[in-house]
Scaffold this motif. Structure first.
Motif, PDB file in Angstrom:
ATOM      1  N   ARG A  11       0.917  -1.348   0.155  1.00  0.00           N
ATOM      2  CA  ARG A  11      -0.023   0.117  -0.083  1.00  0.00           C
ATOM      3  C   ARG A  11       0.840   1.249   0.057  1.00  0.00           C
ATOM      4  N   ASN A  12       0.912   2.006  -1.016  1.00  0.00           N
ATOM      5  CA  ASN A  12       1.452   3.326  -1.106  1.00  0.00           C
ATOM      6  C   ASN A  12       2.774   3.274  -0.659  1.00  0.00           C
ATOM      7  N   TRP A  14       6.692   3.503  -0.893  1.00  0.00           N
ATOM      8  CA  TRP A  14       7.779   4.867  -1.660  1.00  0.00           C
ATOM      9  C   TRP A  14       9.262   4.142  -1.285  1.00  0.00           C
ATOM     10  N   GLY A  30       2.970  11.941   2.874  1.00  0.00           N
ATOM     11  CA  GLY A  30       3.107  10.381   2.156  1.00  0.00           C
ATOM     12  C   GLY A  30       2.916  10.584   0.765  1.00  0.00           C
ATOM     13  N   HIS A  31       2.577  11.735   0.078  1.00  0.00           N
ATOM     14  CA  HIS A  31       2.220  11.680  -1.397  1.00  0.00           C
ATOM     15  C   HIS A  31       2.982  12.694  -2.007  1.00  0.00           C
ATOM     16  N   GLN A  47       7.474   4.705  -6.418  1.00  0.00           N
ATOM     17  CA  GLN A  47       6.409   5.889  -6.161  1.00  0.00           C
ATOM     18  C   GLN A  47       4.847   5.405  -5.848  1.00  0.00           C
ATOM     19  N   ASP A  48       4.634   5.524  -4.671  1.00  0.00           N
ATOM     20  CA  ASP A  48       3.235   5.319  -4.432  1.00  0.00           C
ATOM     21  C   ASP A  48       2.568   4.143  -5.013  1.00  0.00           C
ATOM     22  N   SER A  50       0.913   0.480  -5.193  1.00  0.00           N
ATOM     23  CA  SER A  50      -0.126  -0.350  -4.564  1.00  0.00           C
ATOM     24  C   SER A  50      -0.396  -1.443  -5.264  1.00  0.00           C
ATOM     25  N   GLY A  85       4.982   3.765   3.299  1.00  0.00           N
ATOM     26  CA  GLY A  85       3.990   2.957   2.880  1.00  0.00           C
ATOM     27  C   GLY A  85       3.681   1.777   3.915  1.00  0.00           C
ATOM     28  N   GLU A 244       6.476   4.078 -10.844  1.00  0.00           N
ATOM     29  CA  GLU A 244       5.077   4.104 -10.858  1.00  0.00           C
ATOM     30  C   GLU A 244       4.567   2.814 -11.382  1.00  0.00           C
TER      31      GLU A 244
END
Length: 349
Positions: A11-12, A14, A30-31, A47-48, A50, A85, A244
């Motif tokens: 989850r998310n 980095w 966090g973003h 990057q982010d 999930s 994350g 990403e």
């Protein structure tokens, strides 16, 4: 049919390289946007990100060199520490686990195979395969028995006392696979395991890999930059670009419904007959007349094309319970093979 439970969740996540990475993430809840990373002189390798990996599936992460796929898989096992994350393994947050806990999880619950075989040259095949059990403290008799079982599983019985230098590249990779399986892992990470092999040996290893998965039903995260390999092996594919995740889908949906032009370009040259299932190509409902037989909705069009075209009659398409869900004829098969639009929706995987 109910989906299997999720084994591994990301989850998310980095992974940002550079001084003050954690501070920049915290400053943007966090973003952080790409501009914030650039202004701080940071590199966002992941990057982010999930994703969810279900029990017993082959989840392929695909991308070009530098896309972040290998960094991500190392974050999942905490061989590299994520900057932010959450990574959940059977409900446990791995980023909250202590160093000692992570060592035990890797030793007992995770198997890893990398592009470079990393066999110990002074140890025999048997000793190389048994090595993880030796590290665990398993008694010699038990670890030898389990190592022999693993060696047999990958087709190397009779070569237990060979040394790595006496094996071909494909055989060395089989030793690496046997070594990772001997601990009976719950999740299996493979980072471009076949990319150093010649094309023919690589194809053989893919066949071997699929054979093992049919027997063992492991939860697998598989890294590759080869789209054909990904399409052939995967239940689901995540495509990465510049750190990403661009799209996650089944191979079929990835080819038929690319989310971006980048994904479309990635899959443009994949023959659709090798990807499209009968569930997507069929006409729903029973055939209006006689049928030549029944085919699984999961079958790929290319696998049954000759059979359907030669029959002169349509085939019934059945689901896992042998219930007729549609029918398919030779004309439809030809349409798929030459690239005309397909009918129907996504069927069972």
């Amino acid at each position: 049919m109910q989906d299997p439970p999720v084994t591994l969740t990301c989850r998310n996540v980095w992974k940002v390289f550079g001084d003050g990475a954690r501070r920049v993430l915290d400053a943007h809840d966090g973003h952080p946007p790409a501009e914030a990373l650039r202004e701080a002189g940071l590199i966002g390798a992941v990057q982010d990100a999930s994703l969810e990996v279900r029990r017993g599936e082959i989840f392929v992460i695909m991308g070009l060199s530098g896309s972040g796929k290998s960094t991500l898989v190392r974050c999942l096992s905490r061989l590299i520490e994520p900057t932010g994350g959450q990574v959940l393994f059977d409900g446990q947050d791995l980023l909250r686990a202590s160093r000692r806990e992570m060592i035990e999880i890797r030793r007992h619950k995770m198997g890893m195979v990398f592009q470079h075989f990393a066999l110990l040259p002074h140890l025999s095949v048997l000793e190389n395969v048994a090595f993880p059990l030796r590290v665990q403290g398993v008694p010699p008799g038990a670890r030898e028995e389990r190592a022999r079982e693993s060696i047999t599983l990958v087709g190397l019985r009779g070569r237990e006392h060979y040394f790595p230098r006496e094996l071909s590249g494909g055989q060395q990779q089989r030793v690496g696979i046997a070594r990772s399986l001997v601990v009976e892992p719950e999740v299996w990470f493979l980072d471009e395991p076949f990319s150093a092999l010649d094309p023919l040996i690589r194809r053989e290893m893919q066949d071997e890999f699929l054979r093992l998965q049919t027997m063992l039903h492991k939860t697998i995260v598989f890294i590759t930059h080869d789209v054909e390999e990904a399409i052939r092996l995967a239940d689901h594919i995540a495509i990465m670009k510049d750190g990403e995740i661009i799209q996650i889908a089944t191979p079929e949906r990835l080819v038929l419904e690319p989310a971006t032009e980048y994904v479309a370009e990635f899959t443009r040259h994949i023959p659709r007959g090798k990807v499209v299932t009968l569930a997507s190509a069929m006409t729903p409902g029973p055939a209006p007349g006689a049928v030549a037989g029944a085919l699984s909705a999961r079958a790929r069009v290319a696998e049954v094309a000759d059979q359907v075209e030669a029959a002169g009659q349509p085939f019934a398409v059945v689901d896992d319970d042998e219930t007729v869900v549609g029918h398919i004829d030779g004309r439809t098969v030809v349409d798929i093979l030459i690239g005309r639009p397909v009918r129907g929706g996504e069927g069972p995987r």
